[in-house]
Design a protein around this motif. Structure first.
Motif, PDB file in Angstrom:
ATOM      1  N   ARG A   1     -25.693  -5.144 -18.246  1.00 37.83           N
ATOM      2  CA  ARG A   1     -25.387  -6.517 -17.845  1.00 37.83           C
ATOM      3  C   ARG A   1     -24.393  -7.160 -18.817  1.00 37.83           C
ATOM      4  O   ARG A   1     -23.640  -8.050 -18.451  1.00 37.83           O
ATOM      5  CB  ARG A   1     -26.658  -7.366 -17.800  1.00 37.83           C
ATOM      6  N   HIS A   2     -24.422  -6.700 -20.047  1.00 39.14           N
ATOM      7  CA  HIS A   2     -23.539  -7.264 -21.056  1.00 39.14           C
ATOM      8  C   HIS A   2     -22.249  -6.471 -21.208  1.00 39.14           C
ATOM      9  O   HIS A   2     -21.195  -7.049 -21.511  1.00 39.14           O
ATOM     10  CB  HIS A   2     -24.259  -7.310 -22.403  1.00 39.14           C
ATOM     11  N   PHE A   3     -22.324  -5.165 -21.038  1.00 39.19           N
ATOM     12  CA  PHE A   3     -21.162  -4.304 -21.237  1.00 39.19           C
ATOM     13  C   PHE A   3     -21.086  -3.300 -20.089  1.00 39.19           C
ATOM     14  O   PHE A   3     -22.015  -2.510 -19.905  1.00 39.19           O
ATOM     15  CB  PHE A   3     -21.259  -3.571 -22.579  1.00 39.19           C
TER      16      PHE A   3
ATOM     17  N   ASP B   1     -31.409 -14.042 -21.293  1.00 35.94           N
ATOM     18  CA  ASP B   1     -31.494 -12.667 -20.836  1.00 35.94           C
ATOM     19  C   ASP B   1     -32.886 -12.140 -21.134  1.00 35.94           C
ATOM     20  O   ASP B   1     -33.374 -12.274 -22.253  1.00 35.94           O
ATOM     21  CB  ASP B   1     -30.436 -11.850 -21.587  1.00 35.94           C
TER      22      ASP B   1
ATOM     23  N   GLY C   1     -34.166  -8.966 -21.280  1.00 43.66           N
ATOM     24  CA  GLY C   1     -34.111  -7.936 -22.299  1.00 43.66           C
ATOM     25  C   GLY C   1     -35.427  -7.267 -22.607  1.00 43.66           C
ATOM     26  O   GLY C   1     -35.771  -7.080 -23.754  1.00 43.66           O
TER      27      GLY C   1
ATOM     28  N   GLN D   1     -24.601 -19.564 -19.851  1.00 43.29           N
ATOM     29  CA  GLN D   1     -25.281 -18.572 -19.040  1.00 43.29           C
ATOM     30  C   GLN D   1     -26.763 -18.526 -19.397  1.00 43.29           C
ATOM     31  O   GLN D   1     -27.155 -18.784 -20.533  1.00 43.29           O
ATOM     32  CB  GLN D   1     -24.637 -17.205 -19.256  1.00 43.29           C
TER      33      GLN D   1
ATOM     34  N   LEU E   1     -18.283  -1.425 -24.774  1.00 41.11           N
ATOM     35  CA  LEU E   1     -19.179  -1.745 -25.884  1.00 41.11           C
ATOM     36  C   LEU E   1     -18.558  -1.324 -27.207  1.00 41.11           C
ATOM     37  O   LEU E   1     -18.611  -2.063 -28.202  1.00 41.11           O
ATOM     38  CB  LEU E   1     -20.520  -1.045 -25.675  1.00 41.11           C
TER      39      LEU E   1
ATOM     40  N   ARG F   1     -28.558 -12.226 -27.444  1.00 44.47           N
ATOM     41  CA  ARG F   1     -28.785 -10.856 -26.993  1.00 44.47           C
ATOM     42  C   ARG F   1     -27.543 -10.000 -27.229  1.00 44.47           C
ATOM     43  O   ARG F   1     -27.624  -8.858 -27.682  1.00 44.47           O
ATOM     44  CB  ARG F   1     -29.146 -10.852 -25.508  1.00 44.47           C
ATOM     45  N   ARG F   2     -26.377 -10.557 -26.941  1.00 50.11           N
ATOM     46  CA  ARG F   2     -25.134  -9.822 -27.137  1.00 50.11           C
ATOM     47  C   ARG F   2     -24.968  -9.447 -28.609  1.00 50.11           C
ATOM     48  O   ARG F   2     -24.599  -8.313 -28.925  1.00 50.11           O
ATOM     49  CB  ARG F   2     -23.953 -10.674 -26.667  1.00 50.11           C
TER      50      ARG F   2
ATOM     51  N   SER G   1     -15.789 -13.304 -24.194  1.00 48.26           N
ATOM     52  CA  SER G   1     -17.149 -13.601 -24.634  1.00 48.26           C
ATOM     53  C   SER G   1     -17.888 -14.315 -23.534  1.00 48.26           C
ATOM     54  O   SER G   1     -17.297 -15.051 -22.745  1.00 48.26           O
ATOM     55  CB  SER G   1     -17.117 -14.494 -25.882  1.00 48.26           C
ATOM     56  N   PRO G   2     -19.202 -14.115 -23.445  1.00 48.11           N
ATOM     57  CA  PRO G   2     -19.968 -14.760 -22.409  1.00 48.11           C
ATOM     58  C   PRO G   2     -20.024 -16.261 -22.632  1.00 48.11           C
ATOM     59  O   PRO G   2     -19.947 -16.744 -23.751  1.00 48.11           O
ATOM     60  CB  PRO G   2     -21.357 -14.138 -22.547  1.00 48.11           C
TER      61      PRO G   2
ATOM     62  N   ARG H   1     -28.237 -15.525 -24.017  1.00 48.55           N
ATOM     63  CA  ARG H   1     -27.302 -14.438 -23.757  1.00 48.55           C
ATOM     64  C   ARG H   1     -26.436 -14.117 -24.978  1.00 48.55           C
ATOM     65  O   ARG H   1     -26.199 -12.954 -25.296  1.00 48.55           O
ATOM     66  CB  ARG H   1     -26.416 -14.782 -22.560  1.00 48.55           C
TER      67      ARG H   1
END
Length: 233
Positions: free
Chosen positions: A84-86, A14, A16, A11, A92, A46-47, A6-7, A43
């Motif tokens: 950026r996330h996956f 984002d 987005g 951080q 994903l 957003r995730r 997990s981020p 972040r």
């Protein structure tokens, strides 16, 4: 169960933004109207948004029928933000499967912990499966995934079954004093009947109201379990 990293909450936010959005305070093409600043999310938020969007797309089109373009569009962001996330679609998908498995396991554990009345426990546990297939898009990814040949996906689905059966086993063993192996047989039977009945109910078009369908299965299962002696009584 194994999980993707997990981020870190530290951080930065984002951006987005969707590709077509104009810069803050500028006019969108052809409108002459100034656009508000693009929304910014932390972040982690957003995730979570991306996982919800991906779950919806994957549950309807399957892994092979879904694309990152469609998921980004569903989330209202650009593909670069998604990446950026996956790193890729498989990453994903695994994250969405993790989320769905966690949801069902949490529901089962909550049903078991919510009361000491075993008849109510049985009913709540079975209803947890019915609610999952009825309300959660992730149910298709858990029970009908088109990527079960992938070892990482299979590992997660097997781990979910093991975790739910283990949770039920603990309650049965503690309440009846049965050996753990015997309690596990009963736990697997309860979880399996709930899962199969719930999926069959959805496949048949939900012709019976959910509460009634779950109550029928609960009554059937309880008639078998209620004869077991309770430890200390």
């Amino acid at each position: 169960m194994s999980r993707l990293p997990s981020p870190s909450p530290e951080q930065p936010a984002d951006e987005g933004v969707v590709a077509a959005a104009a810069a803050p305070g500028t006019a969108a093409p052809g409108t002459g109207a100034a656009q508000p600043p693009a929304a910014r999310l932390a972040r982690a938020d957003r995730r979570a948004q991306l996982l919800r969007a991906a779950q919806r797309v994957f549950s309807r089109a399957g892994y092979h029928g879904s694309g990152m373009d469609a998921i980004a569009e569903r989330a209202g962001i650009t593909k670069p933000v998604l990446y950026r996330h996956f790193p890729g679609k498989r990453d994903l998908y695994l994250a969405v499967v993790d989320r769905s498995c966690d949801d069902l396991e949490a529901s089962v554990r909550a049903a078991l912990a919510g009361t000491e009345d075993n008849r109510v426990r049985v009913a709540a546990t079975i209803d947890a499966y019915f609610a999952f297939v009825d309300e959660d898009d992730g149910a298709r990814l858990v029970f009908e995934s088109d990527l079960t040949s992938d070892p990482a996906v299979r590992e997660r689905l097997d781990a979910l079954e093991t975790a739910c059966a283990a949770a039920i086993t603990e309650v049965v063993a503690a309440d009846t004093g049965l050996p753990r192996a015997s309690a596990h047989v009963l736990a697997v039977a309860l979880a399996g009947s709930a899962q199969v009945a719930a999926r069959s109910w959805v496949a048949a078009g939900r012709e019976v109201p959910r509460e009634e369908a779950a109550a029928l299965i609960s009554s059937l299962v309880w008639r078998g379990l209620r004869g077991l002696p309770r430890q200390g009584r």
